[in-house]
Design a protein around this motif. Structure first.
Motif, PDB file in Angstrom:
ATOM      1  N   PHE A  47      34.458   9.463  52.722  1.00  0.00           N
ATOM      2  CA  PHE A  47      33.657  10.590  53.181  1.00  0.00           C
ATOM      3  C   PHE A  47      34.485  11.849  53.434  1.00  0.00           C
ATOM      4  O   PHE A  47      33.923  12.916  53.668  1.00  0.00           O
ATOM      5  N   ARG A  55      27.724  12.814  51.544  1.00  0.00           N
ATOM      6  CA  ARG A  55      28.003  11.472  52.066  1.00  0.00           C
ATOM      7  C   ARG A  55      26.786  10.574  51.896  1.00  0.00           C
ATOM      8  O   ARG A  55      26.902   9.433  51.470  1.00  0.00           O
ATOM      9  N   CYS A  77      27.193   8.812  58.775  1.00  0.00           N
ATOM     10  CA  CYS A  77      28.433   8.613  58.031  1.00  0.00           C
ATOM     11  C   CYS A  77      29.572   9.396  58.664  1.00  0.00           C
ATOM     12  O   CYS A  77      29.428  10.592  58.936  1.00  0.00           O
TER      13      CYS A  77
END
Length: 90
Positions: A47, A55, A77
């Motif tokens: 990420f 993401r 995320c």
């Protein structure tokens, strides 16, 4: 993997760890155990440098089959560094 009863949380967690190289996964079945609704916290170095939408697209692409078998999917995320900061807040 998919059935009329949804998806086993273990199968989703395994897919997250293997496909996204996740270092931490919190997966909660919010459907009362039938495997149709999940909330996930995913921590992955993949990420890094990506915005939230990027993401989410990465996760949705990697877990396309698993997500298609459930009714609702919610994800948060984080990079490992962001996750450490989140834990410090708590």
């Amino acid at each position: 993997m998919a059935s009329s009863a949804g998806v086993a949380p273990e199968a989703i967690e395994l897919a997250i760890k293997s496909k996204l190289e996740a270092t931490h996964v919190d997966l909660v079945d919010t459907s009362g155990g039938c495997g149709q609704m999940f909330e996930a916290v995913i921590v992955s170095p993949q990420f890094a440098g990506k915005r939230s939408l990027q993401r989410h697209r990465l996760v949705n692409t990697a877990l396309k089959e698993e997500i298609a078998a459930v009714h609702a999917w919610t994800q948060k995320c984080y990079t490992p560094e962001e996750w450490e900061k989140e834990k410090e807040k708590a």
